[in-house]
Design a protein around this motif. Structure first.
Motif, PDB file in Angstrom:
ATOM      1  N   PRO A 116       0.800  -1.235   0.000  1.00  0.00           N
ATOM      2  CA  PRO A 116       0.000   0.000   0.000  1.00  0.00           C
ATOM      3  C   PRO A 116       0.829   1.280   0.000  1.00  0.00           C
ATOM      4  CG  PRO A 116      -0.998  -1.601   1.456  1.00  0.00           C
ATOM      5  CD  PRO A 116       0.328  -2.178   1.043  1.00  0.00           C
ATOM      6  N   ASP A 117       2.036   1.234   0.561  1.00  0.00           N
ATOM      7  CA  ASP A 117       2.862   2.442   0.626  1.00  0.00           C
ATOM      8  C   ASP A 117       3.590   2.750  -0.681  1.00  0.00           C
ATOM      9  OD1 ASP A 117       2.217   3.330   3.126  1.00  0.00           O
ATOM     10  OD2 ASP A 117       3.887   2.334   4.133  1.00  0.00           O
ATOM     11  N   LEU A 118       3.406   1.937  -1.690  1.00  0.00           N
ATOM     12  CA  LEU A 118       4.019   2.231  -2.988  1.00  0.00           C
ATOM     13  C   LEU A 118       3.417   3.483  -3.615  1.00  0.00           C
ATOM     14  CD1 LEU A 118       4.322  -1.347  -4.538  1.00  0.00           C
ATOM     15  CD2 LEU A 118       6.109   0.013  -3.438  1.00  0.00           C
ATOM     16  N   ASP A 119       2.299   3.948  -3.052  1.00  0.00           N
ATOM     17  CA  ASP A 119       1.687   5.170  -3.592  1.00  0.00           C
ATOM     18  C   ASP A 119       2.576   6.397  -3.427  1.00  0.00           C
ATOM     19  OD1 ASP A 119       1.470   5.554  -0.881  1.00  0.00           O
ATOM     20  OD2 ASP A 119      -0.716   5.750  -0.840  1.00  0.00           O
ATOM     21  N   VAL A 120       3.576   6.320  -2.548  1.00  0.00           N
ATOM     22  CA  VAL A 120       4.451   7.478  -2.339  1.00  0.00           C
ATOM     23  C   VAL A 120       5.226   7.836  -3.607  1.00  0.00           C
ATOM     24  CG1 VAL A 120       4.706   7.008   0.122  1.00  0.00           C
ATOM     25  CG2 VAL A 120       6.359   6.042  -1.470  1.00  0.00           C
ATOM     26  N   PHE A 121       5.428   6.858  -4.493  1.00  0.00           N
ATOM     27  CA  PHE A 121       6.186   7.126  -5.713  1.00  0.00           C
ATOM     28  C   PHE A 121       5.394   7.976  -6.708  1.00  0.00           C
ATOM     29  CE2 PHE A 121       8.072   3.135  -4.108  1.00  0.00           C
ATOM     30  CZ  PHE A 121       9.390   3.559  -4.004  1.00  0.00           C
ATOM     31  N   PHE A 122       4.091   8.059  -6.532  1.00  0.00           N
ATOM     32  CA  PHE A 122       3.268   8.848  -7.453  1.00  0.00           C
ATOM     33  C   PHE A 122       3.189  10.322  -7.044  1.00  0.00           C
ATOM     34  CE2 PHE A 122       1.690   4.492  -7.838  1.00  0.00           C
ATOM     35  CZ  PHE A 122       1.760   4.319  -9.214  1.00  0.00           C
ATOM     36  N   ARG A 123       3.661  10.636  -5.831  1.00  0.00           N
ATOM     37  CA  ARG A 123       3.563  12.019  -5.357  1.00  0.00           C
ATOM     38  C   ARG A 123       4.431  12.972  -6.157  1.00  0.00           C
ATOM     39  NH1 ARG A 123       4.060  11.841   1.132  1.00  0.00           N
ATOM     40  NH2 ARG A 123       5.978  10.740   0.598  1.00  0.00           N
ATOM     41  N   ALA A 124       5.469  12.459  -6.799  1.00  0.00           N
ATOM     42  CA  ALA A 124       6.367  13.311  -7.563  1.00  0.00           C
ATOM     43  C   ALA A 124       5.704  13.896  -8.798  1.00  0.00           C
ATOM     44  CB  ALA A 124       7.614  12.535  -7.970  1.00  0.00           C
TER      45      ALA A 124
ATOM     46  N   PRO B  64       2.459  19.194  -4.463  1.00  0.00           N
ATOM     47  CA  PRO B  64       2.784  18.652  -3.135  1.00  0.00           C
ATOM     48  C   PRO B  64       1.584  18.484  -2.205  1.00  0.00           C
ATOM     49  CG  PRO B  64       4.431  20.258  -3.786  1.00  0.00           C
ATOM     50  CD  PRO B  64       3.366  20.308  -4.838  1.00  0.00           C
ATOM     51  N   ILE B  65       0.648  19.437  -2.236  1.00  0.00           N
ATOM     52  CA  ILE B  65      -0.522  19.309  -1.369  1.00  0.00           C
ATOM     53  C   ILE B  65      -1.409  18.163  -1.834  1.00  0.00           C
ATOM     54  CG2 ILE B  65      -2.631  20.471  -0.592  1.00  0.00           C
ATOM     55  CD1 ILE B  65      -1.112  23.079  -0.558  1.00  0.00           C
ATOM     56  N   GLU B  66      -1.575  18.018  -3.135  1.00  0.00           N
ATOM     57  CA  GLU B  66      -2.339  16.889  -3.661  1.00  0.00           C
ATOM     58  C   GLU B  66      -1.616  15.572  -3.370  1.00  0.00           C
ATOM     59  OE1 GLU B  66      -2.990  17.645  -7.811  1.00  0.00           O
ATOM     60  OE2 GLU B  66      -5.037  18.321  -7.427  1.00  0.00           O
ATOM     61  N   GLY B  67      -0.282  15.625  -3.422  1.00  0.00           N
ATOM     62  CA  GLY B  67       0.497  14.431  -3.143  1.00  0.00           C
ATOM     63  C   GLY B  67       0.307  13.923  -1.729  1.00  0.00           C
ATOM     64  N   ALA B  68       0.144  14.867  -0.799  1.00  0.00           N
ATOM     65  CA  ALA B  68      -0.081  14.480   0.588  1.00  0.00           C
ATOM     66  C   ALA B  68      -1.408  13.755   0.747  1.00  0.00           C
ATOM     67  CB  ALA B  68      -0.046  15.718   1.480  1.00  0.00           C
ATOM     68  N   LEU B  69      -2.396  14.136  -0.050  1.00  0.00           N
ATOM     69  CA  LEU B  69      -3.688  13.455  -0.017  1.00  0.00           C
ATOM     70  C   LEU B  69      -3.658  12.146  -0.799  1.00  0.00           C
ATOM     71  CD1 LEU B  69      -6.220  16.411  -0.431  1.00  0.00           C
ATOM     72  CD2 LEU B  69      -5.814  15.028   1.609  1.00  0.00           C
ATOM     73  N   LEU B  70      -2.820  12.095  -1.826  1.00  0.00           N
ATOM     74  CA  LEU B  70      -2.693  10.877  -2.614  1.00  0.00           C
ATOM     75  C   LEU B  70      -2.188   9.726  -1.761  1.00  0.00           C
ATOM     76  CD1 LEU B  70      -2.752   9.513  -5.433  1.00  0.00           C
ATOM     77  CD2 LEU B  70      -0.388  10.284  -5.730  1.00  0.00           C
TER      78      LEU B  70
ATOM     79  N   LYS C  19      -2.038  30.610  -9.173  1.00  0.00           N
ATOM     80  CA  LYS C  19      -1.964  30.453 -10.627  1.00  0.00           C
ATOM     81  C   LYS C  19      -2.447  29.050 -10.948  1.00  0.00           C
ATOM     82  CE  LYS C  19       1.898  33.628 -11.527  1.00  0.00           C
ATOM     83  NZ  LYS C  19       3.284  33.734 -12.051  1.00  0.00           N
ATOM     84  N   GLY C  20      -3.589  28.946 -11.605  1.00  0.00           N
ATOM     85  CA  GLY C  20      -4.156  27.641 -11.864  1.00  0.00           C
ATOM     86  C   GLY C  20      -5.067  27.219 -10.729  1.00  0.00           C
ATOM     87  N   LYS C  21      -4.968  25.954 -10.336  1.00  0.00           N
ATOM     88  CA  LYS C  21      -5.870  25.402  -9.331  1.00  0.00           C
ATOM     89  C   LYS C  21      -5.651  26.038  -7.970  1.00  0.00           C
ATOM     90  CE  LYS C  21      -7.454  21.065  -7.278  1.00  0.00           C
ATOM     91  NZ  LYS C  21      -7.349  19.587  -7.294  1.00  0.00           N
ATOM     92  N   ASN C  22      -6.744  26.319  -7.266  1.00  0.00           N
ATOM     93  CA  ASN C  22      -6.704  26.891  -5.919  1.00  0.00           C
ATOM     94  C   ASN C  22      -6.643  25.746  -4.902  1.00  0.00           C
ATOM     95  OD1 ASN C  22      -7.424  28.036  -3.379  1.00  0.00           O
ATOM     96  ND2 ASN C  22      -8.324  29.783  -4.445  1.00  0.00           N
ATOM     97  N   TYR C  23      -5.561  25.740  -4.092  1.00  0.00           N
ATOM     98  CA  TYR C  23      -5.371  24.662  -3.129  1.00  0.00           C
ATOM     99  C   TYR C  23      -5.709  25.074  -1.698  1.00  0.00           C
ATOM    100  CZ  TYR C  23      -3.058  21.978  -6.762  1.00  0.00           C
ATOM    101  OH  TYR C  23      -2.789  21.267  -7.914  1.00  0.00           O
ATOM    102  N   THR C  24      -6.365  26.196  -1.537  1.00  0.00           N
ATOM    103  CA  THR C  24      -6.692  26.669  -0.190  1.00  0.00           C
ATOM    104  C   THR C  24      -7.570  25.667   0.555  1.00  0.00           C
ATOM    105  OG1 THR C  24      -6.503  29.000  -0.800  1.00  0.00           O
ATOM    106  CG2 THR C  24      -7.840  28.485   1.128  1.00  0.00           C
ATOM    107  N   GLU C  25      -8.679  25.277  -0.050  1.00  0.00           N
ATOM    108  CA  GLU C  25      -9.594  24.354   0.614  1.00  0.00           C
ATOM    109  C   GLU C  25      -8.963  22.966   0.767  1.00  0.00           C
ATOM    110  OE1 GLU C  25     -12.349  25.232   2.088  1.00  0.00           O
ATOM    111  OE2 GLU C  25     -11.925  27.298   1.429  1.00  0.00           O
ATOM    112  N   THR C  26      -8.116  22.585  -0.178  1.00  0.00           N
ATOM    113  CA  THR C  26      -7.441  21.285  -0.091  1.00  0.00           C
ATOM    114  C   THR C  26      -6.530  21.239   1.126  1.00  0.00           C
ATOM    115  OG1 THR C  26      -7.430  21.165  -2.510  1.00  0.00           O
ATOM    116  CG2 THR C  26      -6.026  19.616  -1.338  1.00  0.00           C
ATOM    117  N   PHE C  27      -5.800  22.343   1.354  1.00  0.00           N
ATOM    118  CA  PHE C  27      -4.907  22.375   2.515  1.00  0.00           C
ATOM    119  C   PHE C  27      -5.697  22.376   3.820  1.00  0.00           C
ATOM    120  CE2 PHE C  27      -2.482  24.783   5.719  1.00  0.00           C
ATOM    121  CZ  PHE C  27      -1.421  23.902   5.867  1.00  0.00           C
ATOM    122  N   LYS C  28      -6.807  23.093   3.842  1.00  0.00           N
ATOM    123  CA  LYS C  28      -7.654  23.093   5.039  1.00  0.00           C
ATOM    124  C   LYS C  28      -8.140  21.681   5.354  1.00  0.00           C
ATOM    125  CE  LYS C  28      -9.557  27.786   4.544  1.00  0.00           C
ATOM    126  NZ  LYS C  28     -10.806  28.564   4.319  1.00  0.00           N
TER     127      LYS C  28
END
Length: 338
Positions: A37-45, A49-55, A252-261
């Motif tokens: 299950p932890d192999l998902d860390v390789f997709f974060r690159a 970065p904020i989306e990667g933390a949720l991935l 610039k582009g996607k807003n990550y404010t709500e994602t970080f919250k």
């Protein structure tokens, strides 16, 4: 939890399911499955970065992943061993070793999307991601068991003893957490502080020392409670929220404010350093106790580089000089001695 712990858990489950039939091969394949299950860390690159933390701890840490992956792996390994062992045993081995990985991770504070595709990240927030008191006794019992012949009845007993011990330790951590949470308001009130939305999380490497995080309108208060002595109000840290800085960011582009919250469960603060706005996830605490107060910044952060009022890029916040100041002896003394 850390990779070593997940290897131990996966191996123990593999041994419990098929050790008597397959010998040490069961533990080996259980260990492999337990880390998958932890192999998902390789997709974060490949993502923000904020989306990667949720991935991380998303789909691969779900019941659905275990249900899909287990029969596929069982089919492949069943063929690899030329059908020497029955397919059903392989399927249960892989399912048990994979599903227990996210089940254990639920007890940590990072959260696990166990019921993916639903967004809710489940967490009991009761075990630190690296806890020697959980891992070492469990690993020792497993290793001793694997040195015994598969026909030896003590092999299964020792392996099950490790599984029972690790399970009871998780229960112990939940009980301690709830006990401290129940008294947390009194602890802060003894310092003349009143907060709300309090959370309690274990400090690194132990279940005997806990962080309490509560909030007022403008600040967060962080207190610490050891099981070995009374609460010390002098240890409380106060961190300004500065939430408005995040709200004012222009992306610039996607807003990550709500994602970080969502990622931080709303427990965050901001700090402007030159052209970089630091976003701190306070659930992971600060560096204060590890450095005897020499460095007192939140441990987990993202850096938003601002250019003409817009977020130009997101960077990792370097902890330059942190490890030079870390004093583990002082930290562990703090756990047992006020």
């Amino acid at each position: 939890m850390d990779s070593i712990t997940q290897i131990v858990l996966g191996a123990a489950v593999g041994e419990a399911v098929a050790g008597k039939k397959m010998g040490r091969k069961a533990a080996l394949w259980g260990a492999i499955a337990g880390t998958m299950p932890d192999l998902d860390v390789f997709f974060r690159a490949f993502v923000h970065p904020i989306e990667g933390a949720l991935l991380h701890r998303g789909f691969s840490h779900s019941i659905l992943f275990a249900v899909i992956a287990s029969p596929i792996l069982a089919f492949l390994v069943h063929r690899l061993y030329k059908k020497r062992y029955d397919y059903k045993t392989w399927a249960w081995l892989f399912f048990g070793s994979i599903i227990t990985h996210p089940m254990l991770d639920i007890f940590t504070n990072y959260g696990t999307q166990f019921f993916w595709p639903f967004e809710l990240r489940w967490t009991f927030n009761s075990v630190f991601v690296v806890d020697p008191l959980y891992t070492i006794p469990f690993a020792l019992l497993l290793i001793i068991a694997l040195f015994l012949k598969r026909e030896n009845r003590w092999r299964r007993k020792l392996n099950y003893a490790g599984i029972v011990y690790s399970s009871l330790y998780l229960v112990w951590c939940v009980i301690v957490k709830l006990t401290i949470l129940n008294k947390s308001d009194d602890y802060f009130q003894s310092a003349g502080l009143k907060g709300e939305n309090t959370i309690v999380t274990p400090m690194p490497f132990t279940s005997f020392y806990w962080m309490m995080l509560t909030e007022s309108d403008s600040s967060y208060y962080i207190g610490y409670k050891s099981l070995f002595y009374d609460f010390n109000p002098n240890d409380i840290e106060i961190i300004a929220k500065n939430h408005e800085a995040l709200e004012q960011l222009k992306w610039k582009g996607k807003n990550y404010t709500e994602t970080f919250k969502f990622l931080s469960n709303g427990y965050y603060s901001t700090e402007l350093k030159n052209d970089t706005l630091c976003l701190y996830d306070l659930r992971f605490g600060t560096t204060t106790l590890f450095t005897e107060g020499k460095i007192s910044t939140p441990l987990f952060a993202y850096g938003m580089v601002i250019d003409n009022g817009n977020v130009n890029k997101t960077i990792s916040i370097s902890k330059n000089g942190l490890w030079k100041e870390v004093n583990f002896r002082s930290y562990f003394n703090k756990i047992v001695n006020r």
